[in-house]
Motif scaffolding. Structure first.
Motif, PDB file in Angstrom:
ATOM      1  N   VAL A 189      56.455  30.419 -17.999  1.00 45.46           N
ATOM      2  CA  VAL A 189      55.819  29.115 -17.766  1.00 45.46           C
ATOM      3  C   VAL A 189      56.039  28.670 -16.328  1.00 45.46           C
ATOM      4  CG1 VAL A 189      55.877  26.683 -18.427  1.00 45.46           C
ATOM      5  CG2 VAL A 189      56.160  28.424 -20.168  1.00 45.46           C
ATOM      6  N   ASP A 190      54.993  28.113 -15.733  1.00 50.13           N
ATOM      7  CA  ASP A 190      55.110  27.510 -14.407  1.00 50.13           C
ATOM      8  C   ASP A 190      55.451  26.036 -14.615  1.00 50.13           C
ATOM      9  OD1 ASP A 190      54.977  26.887 -11.734  1.00 50.13           O
ATOM     10  OD2 ASP A 190      52.806  27.087 -11.590  1.00 50.13           O
ATOM     11  N   ALA A 191      56.702  25.676 -14.380  1.00 49.93           N
ATOM     12  CA  ALA A 191      57.150  24.300 -14.619  1.00 49.93           C
ATOM     13  C   ALA A 191      58.108  23.871 -13.517  1.00 49.93           C
ATOM     14  CB  ALA A 191      57.831  24.192 -15.974  1.00 49.93           C
ATOM     15  N   LYS A 192      58.066  22.591 -13.188  1.00 54.32           N
ATOM     16  CA  LYS A 192      58.924  22.036 -12.141  1.00 54.32           C
ATOM     17  C   LYS A 192      59.427  20.664 -12.563  1.00 54.32           C
ATOM     18  CE  LYS A 192      56.319  24.238  -8.420  1.00 54.32           C
ATOM     19  NZ  LYS A 192      55.454  25.009  -9.283  1.00 54.32           N
ATOM     20  N   VAL A 193      60.595  20.300 -12.025  1.00 55.52           N
ATOM     21  CA  VAL A 193      61.124  18.954 -12.191  1.00 55.52           C
ATOM     22  C   VAL A 193      61.039  18.264 -10.835  1.00 55.52           C
ATOM     23  CG1 VAL A 193      63.109  17.530 -12.803  1.00 55.52           C
ATOM     24  CG2 VAL A 193      62.752  19.699 -13.962  1.00 55.52           C
ATOM     25  N   ILE A 194      60.475  17.077 -10.827  1.00 53.26           N
ATOM     26  CA  ILE A 194      60.382  16.277  -9.614  1.00 53.26           C
ATOM     27  C   ILE A 194      61.314  15.078  -9.791  1.00 53.26           C
ATOM     28  CG2 ILE A 194      58.870  14.869  -8.158  1.00 53.26           C
ATOM     29  CD1 ILE A 194      56.534  16.615  -9.276  1.00 53.26           C
ATOM     30  N   VAL A 195      62.203  14.858  -8.835  1.00 56.91           N
ATOM     31  CA  VAL A 195      63.103  13.708  -8.868  1.00 56.91           C
ATOM     32  C   VAL A 195      62.483  12.622  -7.996  1.00 56.91           C
ATOM     33  CG1 VAL A 195      65.415  12.871  -8.356  1.00 56.91           C
ATOM     34  CG2 VAL A 195      65.096  15.194  -9.242  1.00 56.91           C
ATOM     35  N   ALA A 196      62.064  11.530  -8.636  1.00 56.72           N
ATOM     36  CA  ALA A 196      61.295  10.484  -7.954  1.00 56.72           C
ATOM     37  C   ALA A 196      62.153   9.460  -7.230  1.00 56.72           C
ATOM     38  CB  ALA A 196      60.405   9.761  -8.961  1.00 56.72           C
ATOM     39  N   SER A 248      57.238  -0.696 -11.838  1.00 55.95           N
ATOM     40  CA  SER A 248      57.963  -0.113 -12.967  1.00 55.95           C
ATOM     41  C   SER A 248      58.317   1.341 -12.654  1.00 55.95           C
ATOM     42  CB  SER A 248      57.115  -0.184 -14.242  1.00 55.95           C
ATOM     43  OG  SER A 248      56.064   0.759 -14.179  1.00 55.95           O
ATOM     44  N   GLN A 249      59.364   1.829 -13.269  1.00 54.32           N
ATOM     45  CA  GLN A 249      59.803   3.199 -13.017  1.00 54.32           C
ATOM     46  C   GLN A 249      58.724   4.211 -13.386  1.00 54.32           C
ATOM     47  OE1 GLN A 249      62.828   3.931 -11.455  1.00 54.32           O
ATOM     48  NE2 GLN A 249      61.864   5.912 -11.217  1.00 54.32           N
ATOM     49  N   LYS A 250      58.025   3.948 -14.474  1.00 52.69           N
ATOM     50  CA  LYS A 250      56.972   4.869 -14.909  1.00 52.69           C
ATOM     51  C   LYS A 250      55.884   4.990 -13.843  1.00 52.69           C
ATOM     52  CE  LYS A 250      53.671   5.766 -18.616  1.00 52.69           C
ATOM     53  NZ  LYS A 250      53.225   5.370 -19.942  1.00 52.69           N
ATOM     54  N   ILE A 251      55.425   3.849 -13.325  1.00 52.25           N
ATOM     55  CA  ILE A 251      54.389   3.860 -12.289  1.00 52.25           C
ATOM     56  C   ILE A 251      54.917   4.536 -11.034  1.00 52.25           C
ATOM     57  CG2 ILE A 251      52.949   2.418 -10.792  1.00 52.25           C
ATOM     58  CD1 ILE A 251      52.058   2.534 -13.752  1.00 52.25           C
ATOM     59  N   HIS A 252      56.150   4.236 -10.666  1.00 54.87           N
ATOM     60  CA  HIS A 252      56.766   4.866  -9.495  1.00 54.87           C
ATOM     61  C   HIS A 252      56.793   6.387  -9.648  1.00 54.87           C
ATOM     62  CE1 HIS A 252      59.465   5.422  -6.111  1.00 54.87           C
ATOM     63  NE2 HIS A 252      60.257   6.124  -6.898  1.00 54.87           N
ATOM     64  N   VAL A 301      54.934   9.051  -7.175  1.00 49.51           N
ATOM     65  CA  VAL A 301      55.659  10.136  -6.489  1.00 49.51           C
ATOM     66  C   VAL A 301      55.035  11.469  -6.843  1.00 49.51           C
ATOM     67  CG1 VAL A 301      57.855  11.348  -6.338  1.00 49.51           C
ATOM     68  CG2 VAL A 301      57.809   8.859  -6.214  1.00 49.51           C
ATOM     69  N   TRP A 302      54.737  11.676  -8.130  1.00 48.02           N
ATOM     70  CA  TRP A 302      54.096  12.919  -8.540  1.00 48.02           C
ATOM     71  C   TRP A 302      52.767  13.093  -7.802  1.00 48.02           C
ATOM     72  CZ3 TRP A 302      49.265  12.869 -10.838  1.00 48.02           C
ATOM     73  CH2 TRP A 302      48.747  14.119 -11.133  1.00 48.02           C
ATOM     74  N   ASN A 303      51.992  12.026  -7.732  1.00 51.62           N
ATOM     75  CA  ASN A 303      50.665  12.092  -7.130  1.00 51.62           C
ATOM     76  C   ASN A 303      50.727  12.491  -5.655  1.00 51.62           C
ATOM     77  OD1 ASN A 303      47.782  11.698  -7.320  1.00 51.62           O
ATOM     78  ND2 ASN A 303      48.068   9.873  -6.092  1.00 51.62           N
ATOM     79  N   PHE A 304      51.781  12.064  -4.959  1.00 57.60           N
ATOM     80  CA  PHE A 304      51.890  12.340  -3.526  1.00 57.60           C
ATOM     81  C   PHE A 304      52.855  13.470  -3.207  1.00 57.60           C
ATOM     82  CE2 PHE A 304      50.298   7.953  -3.669  1.00 57.60           C
ATOM     83  CZ  PHE A 304      49.146   8.133  -2.934  1.00 57.60           C
TER      84      PHE A 304
END
Length: 66
Positions: free
Chosen positions: A37-44, A51-55, A59-62
């Motif tokens: 699987v191609d998977a990654k963890v991004i630490v925002a 809100s943390q969810k939107i943040h 971060v994911w988007n950019f």
């Protein structure tokens, strides 16, 4: 981590910090399936303006992970 979709997939998991319990669970899961699987963890980081969810989504988007 599985899907019935036949095309290429990449799983991106976004967490606030490495202190998040989900970070360790996701990291173990990725290690277990790293060859399949191609998977990654991004630490925002901690949100200070929304809100943390939107943040996390922003971060994911950019994040240049593509």
């Amino acid at each position: 981590i599985t899907s019935l979709y036949g095309g290429p997939l990449e799983f991106l998991f976004v967490v606030e910090s490495t202190d998040d319990p989900a970070y360790h669970a996701i990291s173990r899961l990725i290690s277990e399936f790293e060859d399949d699987v191609d998977a990654k963890v991004i630490v925002a980081g901690l949100s200070t303006t929304c809100s943390q969810k939107i943040h996390n989504q922003l971060v994911w988007n950019f994040t240049d992970v593509f």
